[in-house]
Design a protein around this motif. Structure first.
Motif, PDB file in Angstrom:
ATOM      1  N   PHE A  54       0.852  -1.186   0.000  1.00  0.00           N
ATOM      2  CA  PHE A  54       0.000   0.000   0.000  1.00  0.00           C
ATOM      3  C   PHE A  54       0.893   1.243   0.000  1.00  0.00           C
ATOM      4  CE2 PHE A  54      -3.766  -2.010   2.535  1.00  0.00           C
ATOM      5  CZ  PHE A  54      -4.202  -2.649   1.386  1.00  0.00           C
ATOM      6  N   PRO A  55       0.488   2.303  -0.720  1.00  0.00           N
ATOM      7  CA  PRO A  55       1.234   3.554  -0.652  1.00  0.00           C
ATOM      8  C   PRO A  55       0.791   4.441   0.509  1.00  0.00           C
ATOM      9  CG  PRO A  55      -0.470   3.737  -2.303  1.00  0.00           C
ATOM     10  CD  PRO A  55      -0.555   2.336  -1.769  1.00  0.00           C
ATOM     11  N   VAL A  56      -0.314   4.080   1.147  1.00  0.00           N
ATOM     12  CA  VAL A  56      -0.911   4.903   2.198  1.00  0.00           C
ATOM     13  C   VAL A  56      -1.294   4.008   3.362  1.00  0.00           C
ATOM     14  CG1 VAL A  56      -2.843   6.417   2.773  1.00  0.00           C
ATOM     15  CG2 VAL A  56      -1.757   6.604   0.543  1.00  0.00           C
ATOM     16  N   ALA A  57      -1.146   4.503   4.560  1.00  0.00           N
ATOM     17  CA  ALA A  57      -1.458   3.712   5.742  1.00  0.00           C
ATOM     18  C   ALA A  57      -2.953   3.475   5.881  1.00  0.00           C
ATOM     19  CB  ALA A  57      -0.926   4.410   6.998  1.00  0.00           C
ATOM     20  N   GLU A  58      -3.294   2.333   6.416  1.00  0.00           N
ATOM     21  CA  GLU A  58      -4.673   1.976   6.730  1.00  0.00           C
ATOM     22  C   GLU A  58      -5.127   2.696   7.991  1.00  0.00           C
ATOM     23  OE1 GLU A  58      -2.262   0.170   9.602  1.00  0.00           O
ATOM     24  OE2 GLU A  58      -1.975   0.310   7.453  1.00  0.00           O
ATOM     25  N   THR A  59      -6.422   2.671   8.276  1.00  0.00           N
ATOM     26  CA  THR A  59      -6.931   3.245   9.529  1.00  0.00           C
ATOM     27  C   THR A  59      -7.468   2.182  10.476  1.00  0.00           C
ATOM     28  OG1 THR A  59      -9.098   3.647   8.515  1.00  0.00           O
ATOM     29  CG2 THR A  59      -7.500   5.449   8.459  1.00  0.00           C
ATOM     30  N   GLY A  60      -7.873   1.038   9.960  1.00  0.00           N
ATOM     31  CA  GLY A  60      -8.438  -0.031  10.775  1.00  0.00           C
ATOM     32  C   GLY A  60      -9.343  -0.890   9.928  1.00  0.00           C
ATOM     33  N   PHE A  61     -10.067  -1.826  10.572  1.00  0.00           N
ATOM     34  CA  PHE A  61     -10.770  -2.846   9.780  1.00  0.00           C
ATOM     35  C   PHE A  61     -12.204  -3.112  10.242  1.00  0.00           C
ATOM     36  CE2 PHE A  61      -6.206  -3.856  10.235  1.00  0.00           C
ATOM     37  CZ  PHE A  61      -5.804  -3.446   8.969  1.00  0.00           C
ATOM     38  N   ASP A  62     -12.812  -2.150  10.890  1.00  0.00           N
ATOM     39  CA  ASP A  62     -14.209  -2.308  11.295  1.00  0.00           C
ATOM     40  C   ASP A  62     -15.100  -1.693  10.221  1.00  0.00           C
ATOM     41  OD1 ASP A  62     -16.630  -2.566  12.576  1.00  0.00           O
ATOM     42  OD2 ASP A  62     -16.305  -0.851  13.906  1.00  0.00           O
ATOM     43  N   PRO A  63     -15.947  -2.489   9.565  1.00  0.00           N
ATOM     44  CA  PRO A  63     -16.779  -1.928   8.490  1.00  0.00           C
ATOM     45  C   PRO A  63     -17.576  -0.699   8.905  1.00  0.00           C
ATOM     46  CG  PRO A  63     -16.928  -4.313   8.482  1.00  0.00           C
ATOM     47  CD  PRO A  63     -16.159  -3.939   9.719  1.00  0.00           C
ATOM     48  N   ALA A  64     -17.986  -0.623  10.140  1.00  0.00           N
ATOM     49  CA  ALA A  64     -18.806   0.509  10.584  1.00  0.00           C
ATOM     50  C   ALA A  64     -18.011   1.801  10.693  1.00  0.00           C
ATOM     51  CB  ALA A  64     -19.460   0.193  11.934  1.00  0.00           C
ATOM     52  N   GLN A  65     -16.683   1.722  10.723  1.00  0.00           N
ATOM     53  CA  GLN A  65     -15.887   2.910  11.014  1.00  0.00           C
ATOM     54  C   GLN A  65     -14.941   3.345   9.909  1.00  0.00           C
ATOM     55  OE1 GLN A  65     -14.413   3.222  15.246  1.00  0.00           O
ATOM     56  NE2 GLN A  65     -14.862   1.044  15.264  1.00  0.00           N
ATOM     57  N   ILE A  66     -14.811   2.582   8.841  1.00  0.00           N
ATOM     58  CA  ILE A  66     -13.798   2.906   7.840  1.00  0.00           C
ATOM     59  C   ILE A  66     -14.425   3.500   6.578  1.00  0.00           C
ATOM     60  CG2 ILE A  66     -12.172   1.169   8.654  1.00  0.00           C
ATOM     61  CD1 ILE A  66     -13.099  -0.668   6.395  1.00  0.00           C
ATOM     62  N   SER A  67     -13.619   4.312   5.868  1.00  0.00           N
ATOM     63  CA  SER A  67     -14.049   4.813   4.564  1.00  0.00           C
ATOM     64  C   SER A  67     -12.888   4.885   3.578  1.00  0.00           C
ATOM     65  CB  SER A  67     -14.675   6.204   4.702  1.00  0.00           C
ATOM     66  OG  SER A  67     -13.713   7.161   5.101  1.00  0.00           O
ATOM     67  N   ASP A  68     -11.633   4.839   4.062  1.00  0.00           N
ATOM     68  CA  ASP A  68     -10.499   4.937   3.154  1.00  0.00           C
ATOM     69  C   ASP A  68     -10.328   3.641   2.376  1.00  0.00           C
ATOM     70  OD1 ASP A  68      -7.890   3.411   4.608  1.00  0.00           O
ATOM     71  OD2 ASP A  68      -9.518   4.042   5.942  1.00  0.00           O
ATOM     72  N   ILE A  69      -9.826   3.764   1.160  1.00  0.00           N
ATOM     73  CA  ILE A  69      -9.788   2.630   0.247  1.00  0.00           C
ATOM     74  C   ILE A  69      -8.851   1.525   0.726  1.00  0.00           C
ATOM     75  CG2 ILE A  69      -7.967   3.562  -1.236  1.00  0.00           C
ATOM     76  CD1 ILE A  69      -9.576   2.449  -3.621  1.00  0.00           C
ATOM     77  N   TYR A  70      -7.791   1.874   1.445  1.00  0.00           N
ATOM     78  CA  TYR A  70      -6.805   0.857   1.836  1.00  0.00           C
ATOM     79  C   TYR A  70      -7.347  -0.033   2.956  1.00  0.00           C
ATOM     80  CZ  TYR A  70      -4.252   3.886  -1.180  1.00  0.00           C
ATOM     81  OH  TYR A  70      -3.888   4.623  -2.279  1.00  0.00           O
TER      82      TYR A  70
END
Length: 619
Positions: A54-70
């Motif tokens: 990935f070129p960009v860091a993730e934010t987390g993995f909870d479907p209810a809380q994420i919106s970034d593509i990674y």
């Protein structure tokens, strides 16, 4: 969904970080020991590992809380929606996933009944206390209700709020007013469990395309209540789904390791590419009937800077990568794979992506926001001063085309013949507009002030990497040419995303990628009630809101297309978003990667590829 417009993060990469990021052995033991068991398979064969970056860091993995593509890419390979897409069909075609069939839809498009396949199980987790946990209809109902729970501040809630599930918006409002925990056990007419494997969704208004929403694991991914209650606020680090992979290691902003879910059901590779689709037919012939997933593990590293990321691929330390913009013309001059790469058997998948890049103006900001004539004139003048062709040529290395509206290719509502002021470049018009509305140099310092004499300074949120600096230089050149000062606020991508949702940025350059083959998702970025979620500009114009609502309930056809075009034109006229480009994606993979093909709307492609380990082992 949102991502950095240049595909970058602001996190710098030191020289020694490459070695750490590309490590494929060892671990930190961040997850429970039981989650790190070896994947099933032939003990004599080495595990098939897909090494990804990935070129960009993730934010987390909870479907209810994420919106970034990674984060969504990882989550889509762990959680499952009831429906999915045929991986090889073009144009995109929806098919059942955990559902036994496509939803039963009422004639008025207000009721959707989904029946699940029995015998689908979640991956093991201590939250299940040693028992095997079957997927049920209640898991989908619970997961959807979580989107409405104010506790999780779901950025994807706007997708469901706009659909108006009977009683759900009202239930959320009651919870917000009372400031009490969300009543998950309260039955609501719009979201009901009918039996163990069946649930029904009822909508206030017709929604002819609501079934598309059921393909997105980041909105409709099944979540087990026991897992959320066990991990609470730490649920972002403990994704447990029914999908083909499970997370076994996570070093934030550095490395993610996923392994095959041993409880994943028997799923065989099948697809229906068009008869004249040579690429799709070749892949189908290679893989038809193979059990999914075909690989045992996925190692994802985060490498922010383009040069070490590209070198990692060239050195065969990474199996697959989108070509960084900085190297696009070297890897594929004039869109053709470079001869030196072709000789190595490297494969290329290149196509126009269903996405947009844009810069938004915060409509509630006192400098660039507002609906009065002088504020509209300011935004339109700034937009006219942006040289999109120069951006495409210099910063994007010709890996994009100029956008005419906010609706991207491959989605309903996109018109390849539509032309508008959106892509017009005219500094003369920009200066004339500014002069006409009083944005002139009042104190003789060479810079324009606001009509009341106060300073006029644009603040543009950006990253700090090399490519971001190139975009910034172009923005400064454009604004200098019309006498407007611009400063750049550098921060990391996750921090900018939080600030943007809270309405704390004046301007920001981002990209949005389609997850459904319909332009509604992109018009939703201008819908007033979506402020703080998909509507980052916080645009709220009654005339636009009415158009959006009217087109949403209509079936596809001339009447809906006419409303969508009116809505596009209003966004151009008021300019909350300066839509810049539709990107061209150039993906490259080594010859041992079998079956990869970019799908315009799917994120969960890992299950559909194979790795020829014997070929990779050869020097």
């Amino acid at each position: 969904m949102s991502e950095p417009a240049g595909g970058k993060t602001s996190r710098s990469l030191r020289a020694w970080a490459l070695t750490l990021a590309l490590a494929v052995a060892g671990g930190t033991g961040l997850l429970p020991t039981s989650a790190q068991a070896a994947p099933p398979g032939d003990a004599a064969a080495p595990p098939k590992v897909l090494r990804y970056v990935f070129p960009v860091a993730e934010t987390g993995f909870d479907p209810a809380q994420i919106s970034d593509i990674y984060s969504r890419v990882v989550a889509a390979n762990i959680f499952e929606a009831p429906l999915t897409y045929d991986y090889l069909a073009r144009p995109a075609r929806v098919k059942p996933n955990t559902a036994v069939a496509l939803p039963e839809v009422s004639p008025d498009f207000r009721s959707f009944t989904i029946r699940l396949r029995p015998g689908i199980y979640f991956a093991d987790d201590p939250a299940f206390k040693g028992r095997r946990r079957e997927l049920t209809a209640a898991d989908y109902v619970y997961a959807i209700k979580r989107m409405y729970d104010p506790r999780w501040k779901s950025p994807a809630l706007y997708v469901l709020e706009g659909a108006k599930l009977v009683g759900m918006n009202e239930l959320r409002e009651q919870v917000v007013k009372a400031k009490k925990p969300f009543p998950y056990d309260t039955e609501v007419e719009g979201l009901k469990v009918l039996d163990r494997y069946t649930f029904r969704i009822k909508l206030v208004d017709p929604a002819p395309r609501f079934h598309y929403t059921m393909t997105d694991p980041s909105v409709f991914g099944a979540v087990a209540r026991e897992v959320v209650e066990a991990y609470g606020d730490d649920i972002m680090a403990h994704p447990v789904g029914t999908g083909p992979f499970r997370l076994v290691e996570w070093r934030r902003s550095s490395r993610m390791v996923l392994e095959r879910n041993p409880h994943f059901r028997e799923e065989l590779y099948d697809a229906e590419p068009a008869p004249d689709d040579a690429v799709g037919q070749r892949i189908l012939a290679q893989l038809k009937g193979r059990r999914l997933p075909m690989i045992d593990r996925v190692d994802v590293s985060v490498i922010a800077e383009a040069q070490p990321r590209w070198l990692a691929f060239l050195n065969a330390e990474v199996d697959f990568t989108p070509v960084p913009l900085e190297f696009a013309e070297i890897a594929a001059p004039n869109g053709v794979l470079a001869e030196n790469l072709a000789k190595r058997g490297i494969q290329m998948d290149r196509q126009l992506v269903s996405d947009i890049t844009l810069a938004y103006f915060a409509m509630e900001n006192p400098v660039v926001g507002g609906y009065t004539a002088e504020k509209v004139a300011l935004r339109r003048a700034i937009a006219l001063a942006v040289n999109i062709d120069e951006e495409i040529r210099i910063a994007r290395r010709n890996q994009a085309v100029a956008a005419q509206s906010i609706i991207p290719p491959l989605t309903y509502g996109y018109d390849p013949d539509f032309r508008s002021e959106n892509s017009e470049f005219s500094r003369a018009k920009a200066r004339a507009l500014l002069d006409m509305y009083g944005y002139v140099d009042k104190n003789g310092d060479g810079w324009r002030e606001q009509p009341d004499g106060s300073p006029l300074v644009l603040e543009y949120a950006t990253g700090g990497d090399t490519l971001a600096r190139q975009f910034n230089e172009l923005w400064k050149k454009n604004m200098d040419a019309i006498g407007i000062r611009i400063v750049f606020k550098i921060a990391q991508w996750p921090e900018q995303l939080k600030m943007s949702r809270a309405g704390k940025l004046m301007m920001w350059g981002v990209g949005f990628s389609a997850t459904i083959p319909d332009g509604d998702d992109f018009l939703a970025t201008g819908y007033g009630p979506n402020k703080g979620a998909g509507n980052h500009a916080r645009f709220d114009l009654p005339a636009f809101n009415r158009l959006y609502e009217r087109q949403q309930v209509l079936p596809d056809g001339p009447e809906r297309l006419a409303l969508m075009e009116e809505a596009k034109k209003l966004l151009i006229a008021y300019m909350p978003y300066k839509v810049l480009t539709h990107r061209i994606a150039t993906d490259v993979s080594h010859p041992w990667v079998i079956g990869y093909r970019r799908h315009p709307f799917m994120r969960e492609f890992w299950r559909y590829v194979d790795i020829d380990m014997a070929r990779r082992a050869k020097p």
